[in-house]
Design an enzyme around this catalytic site. Sequence first.
Site, PDB file in Angstrom:
ATOM      1  N   ASP A 298       0.836  -1.190   0.000  1.00 62.27           N
ATOM      2  CA  ASP A 298       0.000   0.000   0.000  1.00 62.27           C
ATOM      3  C   ASP A 298       0.877   1.248   0.000  1.00 62.27           C
ATOM      4  OD1 ASP A 298      -2.727   1.110   0.248  1.00 62.27           O
ATOM      5  OD2 ASP A 298      -1.987   1.868   2.158  1.00 62.27           O
ATOM      6  N   GLU A 345       0.993  -0.694  -5.150  1.00 67.74           N
ATOM      7  CA  GLU A 345      -0.144   0.241  -5.191  1.00 67.74           C
ATOM      8  C   GLU A 345       0.422   1.603  -5.580  1.00 67.74           C
ATOM      9  OE1 GLU A 345      -1.960   3.399  -4.401  1.00 67.74           O
ATOM     10  OE2 GLU A 345      -1.655   2.844  -2.285  1.00 67.74           O
ATOM     11  N   ASP A 398     -11.012   1.496  -1.108  1.00 65.81           N
ATOM     12  CA  ASP A 398     -11.152   2.937  -0.883  1.00 65.81           C
ATOM     13  C   ASP A 398     -12.167   3.588  -1.820  1.00 65.81           C
ATOM     14  OD1 ASP A 398      -9.442   3.329   1.277  1.00 65.81           O
ATOM     15  OD2 ASP A 398      -7.670   3.558   0.009  1.00 65.81           O
TER      16      ASP A 398
END
Length: 502
Positions: A298, A345, A398
């Site tokens: 992430d 990501e 998200d």
Amino acid sequence: MLFPRSSGILLHPTSFPSRFGVGDMGIEAYRFIDFLVESDQQYWQILPLGPTGYGNSPYSCYSAMAGNPMLISPEILRDEQLVTDEDLANWPEFSLDTVEFERAVALKLPLLKKACENFQAKASPVQQREFSAFCESKASWLEDYALFMALKDNFGGVSWNNWEAEIAHRKPESLEKWRQQLNTEIYYYKYVQFEFFRQWTELKRYANLRDIKIIGDIPIYVAHDSADVWSHPETFCLDEPTGEPALMAGVPPDYFSETGQLWGNPVYNWEQLQANNFQWWVERFEAIFDYVDVTRIDHFRGFEAYWAVKRGQKNAIEGEWIQAPGIALFEVINEKFGNLPIIAEDLGVITPEVEDLRDRFEFPGMKILQFAFNGGPGNPFLPFNFERNCVVYTGTHDNDTTVGWFNQLQDYERDEVYRYLGCIDPAGIHWSLIRMAWGSIANMAVVPFQDLLGLGTDARMNFPGKADGNWGWRYRSEALNWEVRDRLKTMTHICGRSPNKN
């Protein structure tokens, strides 16, 4: 690492059906893996599995290495004769659609403590040896984590930097005193991790034997109030007298927020990390690949340069980009472990330098179809602009669900989607985007389970920038039906993503 042409589903274990208020590693987890197999999927992607704190975010945990006790299945504990049928009887009703975190915690923790007491009293010699071997194998993080959690309970749940000064600053004599004083509590936290990893290992084994690989998730940052920061303060940028973050992590204003996102995590002391050959990060990668097959990193861009906001700021507008030694870090990781299966990501403010770091190590980046329909033909999220070495998603945890996103578009934005697609799948916009993802050249395609079911905004997992009310969505058992399974299997086959391409 280059992945084969394949596909999978994004679903966090807390979203499984369960009569105990939160999804766990019991029978519904195994049913979901069967669903993956029957629909010709090859990957199951999850969010971080750590023990969550305030807000229940899997991206803000008490440990970067430990597992979440709430995922332990009470029914497996019963099958192991660590709790009884009577202990599970008369369990109150919970919402079928939402995790009720506080109620679930209040009921499950006493059950885990009872299981621990029974294990301690009745464990066979073989089980005792297994427990000792587990504690020894995880000692690099387990000792500190168990003591940290026991201390946190002792001091009423406050952040570690508000504990008594001697233990907050880990004075050796204070550490020894508290280890002796909290011996029973420390044993409990070690046992809970033993049980978590025992159940997770069996679940992962079940998946792997059926050719399903699990994609984990490494949040680049860890929570300030965590065993990691307390036990390795030199690794983070902390204010010396208070222990508070001196520089806080976040991102500048972006698609998700006009004021940016101020996460509040302390950023890393990269100079110190590099001086000891990134040992903390080596241990972190070793820990996650102990229980997943692939991992997504992430906020990958933070390994090239990270947004740092000085202590005291209320939002992330006032910050600065600071260079990070990402090349040196991943060279060390490659030297230690070889070419690991990592997904980067790479969303947000991405520069050529970030792309060079990603491509240097052949990490596939991410493409989000909900981002594809503005900016004209040059938009990098349009499928004809993809490179093969990427992972395409309809949306992520998200994002709004695809149905929710589409319903909230302005008319001119919706027209843009219509023009690109040519027509909408009769089954709905979610299947149009799944077809778009599955038919692209991306090596891997992943759909959130909510999109597979065609659910609206009520099923959204997270609203970035919103402190509470997130992470609670759950599906009902009947969602794993033949109609969805067969449609996904057909799509997977015609787009060449089945395990057996013939």
